[in-house]
Design a protein around this motif. Structure first.
Motif, short mmCIF file in Angstrom:
data_model
loop_
_atom_site.label_atom_id
_atom_site.label_comp_id
_atom_site.label_asym_id
_atom_site.label_seq_id
_atom_site.Cartn_x
_atom_site.Cartn_y
_atom_site.Cartn_z
N SER A 157 0.83 -1.20 0.00
CA SER A 157 0.00 0.00 0.00
C SER A 157 0.88 1.27 0.00
CB SER A 157 -0.93 -0.09 1.21
OG SER A 157 -1.15 1.12 1.79
N TYR A 158 1.99 1.21 0.75
CA TYR A 158 2.91 2.35 0.78
C TYR A 158 3.54 2.59 -0.60
CZ TYR A 158 7.13 5.02 1.78
OH TYR A 158 8.13 5.97 1.74
N VAL A 159 3.99 1.50 -1.20
CA VAL A 159 4.65 1.60 -2.51
C VAL A 159 3.68 2.09 -3.57
CG1 VAL A 159 5.72 0.21 -4.33
CG2 VAL A 159 6.33 -0.20 -1.97
N GLN A 160 2.46 1.61 -3.47
CA GLN A 160 1.41 2.03 -4.41
C GLN A 160 1.22 3.54 -4.34
OE1 GLN A 160 -2.10 -0.62 -5.34
NE2 GLN A 160 -2.91 0.63 -3.70
N LYS A 161 1.18 4.03 -3.12
CA LYS A 161 0.99 5.47 -2.91
C LYS A 161 2.19 6.27 -3.45
CE LYS A 161 0.10 8.68 0.79
NZ LYS A 161 0.39 8.84 2.19
N MET A 162 3.39 5.80 -3.15
CA MET A 162 4.60 6.55 -3.54
C MET A 162 4.92 6.45 -5.03
SD MET A 162 5.27 7.82 -0.67
CE MET A 162 6.79 8.69 -0.93
N SER A 163 4.56 5.33 -5.65
CA SER A 163 4.91 5.16 -7.07
C SER A 163 3.76 5.56 -7.98
CB SER A 163 5.28 3.70 -7.35
OG SER A 163 4.12 2.89 -7.21
N GLY A 164 2.57 5.68 -7.41
CA GLY A 164 1.41 6.03 -8.20
C GLY A 164 0.90 4.87 -9.05
#
Ligand code: 13P
Ligand code: SF4
Length: 306
Positions: A157-164
């Motif tokens: 979820s964090y990576v999704q947010k940061m990478s778009g």
């Protein structure tokens, strides 16, 4: 620290051309005798680079397995064969194979906290320190809907947010990090209003939301000396507090939860380190067919990060 044990270990290391690698969550006495203490990514780099014939890996099983995948010609010893990672056990190769069938041309990103068999089914690995860059390295032709991320839902979820990039995320988690709740962070902030808040991206999104920075364990160790702050609230496993205090004696650290202890990391003791090195016990190996397949995504990850 026990001087006798440390002398014995130094002698054994020299005789056998061995190196001791330890994760940042290890007990203080293990960190003190290790040749290198680092996060998952640093440790895999060290394992690949070392000229030693033997690596004693003080950490959990997937970390030792990664070292063995990278350096099959070296003997990798784990001081306790039962030091596993419950999150890594939340997905099997069979489950991943089934999941992949749902998508046309899936690109699978696997957190390094997975078994060799799962890595063998994936395209690229990541750790918490390079996950965003790994995601960004996936070519733009790949549809978001076809990117699979396993096994950590919180890091995903964090990576999704940061990478778009919107991914298909497996529902795994780390019990130690997932048990930290937003109210615990709020309480610590209330008690230490001047403190900078550093949490691991394995924490729940609601916890990450309250932090100043979400960082890997190695990232936290780099951030503290760079920060002008004197106090830090730390949202990760308690073993890191020893290293932070040792390297920054003038700064103060407050854990989000004193219960944030990974029982598996704590299975490694000095006596077990001496035992495996003396008796060349607990060699971690990976069947060659799996090793070759698992090597490719780890190598791809190390290239992204270079
Ligand atoms: P790091 O890669 O940040 O060291 O994390 C490893 C891990 O197991 C966290 O729980
Ligand atoms: Fe696995 Fe969590 Fe322990 Fe890290 S802290 S090794 S993710 S159980």
């Amino acid at each position: 620290m026990n001087k006798e044990i440390s002398e014995r270990l130094n002698k054994l290391k020299e005789e056998k051309n061995a190196v001791i690698l330890a994760h940042i969550y290890q007990l203080p006495e293990i960190q003190d005798i290790a040749d290198f203490v680092g996060d998952s990514l640093d440790l895999s780099r060290k394992a690949a680079e070392t000229k030693a014939d033997i690596i004693v890996f003080c950490g959990v099983h997937f970390m030792a397995e990664t070292a063995s995948i990278l350096s099959p010609q070296k003997k990798v010893l784990i001081p306790d064969v039962y030091a596993g990672c419950p999150m890594a056990d939340m997905i099997t190769a069979g489950q991943l194979k089934e999941f992949k069938k749902k998508y046309k041309n899936p690109v699978v990103v696997a957190y390094v906290n997975t078994s060799a068999a799962v890595k063998a089914e994936c395209d690229i690995c990541c750790t918490s320190s390079n996950a965003v860059n790994v995601l960004k390295s996936i070519d733009g032709e790949t549809k978001d809907a076809d990117i699979i991320f396993v096994p950590d839902r919180n890091l995903g979820s964090y990576v999704q947010k940061m990478s778009g990039r919107k991914m298909q995320i497996w529902n795994g988690f780390c019990p130690t990090h997932n048990n930290m709740l937003p109210e615990m962070v709020l309480k610590a902030k209330n008690e230490h209003p001047e403190a900078e808040v550093l949490v691991h991206p394995e924490c729940r999104p609601e916890v990450v939301e309250l932090a100043d920075f979400a960082l890997s364990t190695g990232g936290m160790c780099k951030r503290v000396p760079q920060s002008s702050k004197k106090e830090f609230i730390i949202g990760t496993e308690s073993g890191i507090l020893y290293k932070l205090k040792k390297e920054n004696p003038d700064k103060n650290f407050y854990p989000v939860s004193s219960a944030a202890v990974c029982p598996n990391m704590k299975k490694i003791t000095l006596a077990k380190v001496v035992d495996v090195l003396t008796n060349m016990k607990n060699v971690v190996t990976v069947v060659e067919e799996i090793r070759e397949k698992a090597y490719a995504p780890i190598k791809r990850m190390l290239e992204v990060d270079a």
